[in-house]
Design an enzyme around this catalytic site. Structure first.
Site, short mmCIF file in Angstrom:
data_model
loop_
_atom_site.label_atom_id
_atom_site.label_comp_id
_atom_site.label_asym_id
_atom_site.label_seq_id
_atom_site.Cartn_x
_atom_site.Cartn_y
_atom_site.Cartn_z
CD GLU A 124 80.94 90.65 8.38
OE1 GLU A 124 81.08 91.35 9.70
OE2 GLU A 124 80.18 89.59 8.34
CD GLU A 144 76.19 89.49 5.57
OE1 GLU A 144 77.40 89.25 5.86
OE2 GLU A 144 76.06 90.29 4.70
#
Length: 283
Positions: A124, A144
């Site tokens: 990210e 995730e």
């Protein structure tokens, strides 16, 4: 220039006007705990407000990881104690993972120098950088879903605007690791270098290309890119951009005159630190 003090990061100026931020948690594969998230956000705030800084390089120490994401050991301890971590201000600031992945107001270009794993929040943060340089051994990914959580620090939205629906689905829904070459194929990495190449030096090549230009022009251009990504209308984004405090600072700055004079007189420009903004614009 006095650099900020830092517990979880090494800070240096490898070239004039270039700030090098090195995540210094090698035993944790440079995963960030909540304190590190907030500390890095403060460092980036400082860099944004410091006129001498024109470009930022972000990397990780140890040669094994850029950043392996959230320090899940700390996160699990917090959840066990009843803290609602995901999406709250307890684990990261409003600016996102590392204070970077969901940062709206940004004028200073950021280069990710990736050598090893960049997973979860590491990916990210990399996606929020303007330039990504990575060694061949580097691995990216958003795992995730494999941990029962989701990509809530800004990276999913950035990714969805950067690649096709099918590609973002593959990256986000499978949670698998991707090679640096795969990410370059998707136009998510700018350069892949051999594993024995000094990744900092490779990133500095890009930084020097950027800081060779007018800092005023660099800052206003990056701000325009951010607005174009944030706004629904290209016309509205352009109008807002040209009426922003950033645009006023660029038009009134000495570097605009210097650049035009240097061109007219066929000489190299002599850029100066830009004047500080009168007030900060908000995205």
């Amino acid at each position: 220039m006095q650099l900020p003090s830092a517990e979880f990061f090494l800070l240096s100026i490898p070239e004039p006007h270039v700030l090098l931020i090195t995540i210094n948690r090698p035993k944790q594969f440079n995963a960030l705990n909540p304190e590190a998230n907030f500390e890095m956000s403060r460092i980036l705030d400082w860099a944004e407000d410091t006129d001498e800084i024109w470009c930022i390089i972000l990397t990780g120490t140890g040669g094994k990881a850029f950043c392996a994401g959230m320090d899940l050991v700390n996160w699990n301890k917090d959840r066990s104690s009843g803290v609602n971590n995901q999406g709250s201000g307890e684990t990261m600031p409003p600016t996102g993972f590392g204070g970077l992945s969901n940062r709206g107001l940004a004028r200073k270009p950021v280069i990710a120098a990736v050598d090893g794993y960049a997973l979860g929040g590491g990916t990210e943060m990399a996606l929020a950088c303007n330039i990504i340089v990575a060694t061949k051994k580097s691995k990216f990914g958003l795992p995730e879903v494999k941990r029962g959580v989701t990509i809530a620090a800004g990276g999913l939205a950035r990714l969805a605007r950067a690649v096709s629906y099918q590609v973002v689905s593959e990256i986000a829904l499978t949670g698998r690791h991707f090679t640096a070459e795969e990410f370059k194929k998707y136009d998510l990495v700018n350069e892949v270098v051999e594993n024995d190449v000094d990744i900092i030096q490779a990133a500095l090549v890009w930084a020097k290309k950027i800081i060779a230009n007018s800092p005023d022009a660099i800052f206003i251009t990056k701000f325009g890119i951010m607005l174009a990504m944030e706004r629904a209308s290209m016309v509205e984004a352009t109008n807002e951009w040209m009426n922003s405090e950033e645009a006023i600072a660029w038009r009134d700055g000495a570097n605009l005159v210097e650049g035009l004079n240097a061109f007219a007189n066929k000489r190299a420009p002599n850029w100066k630190n830009p004047a500080p903004l009168r007030k900060k614009s908000k995205l």
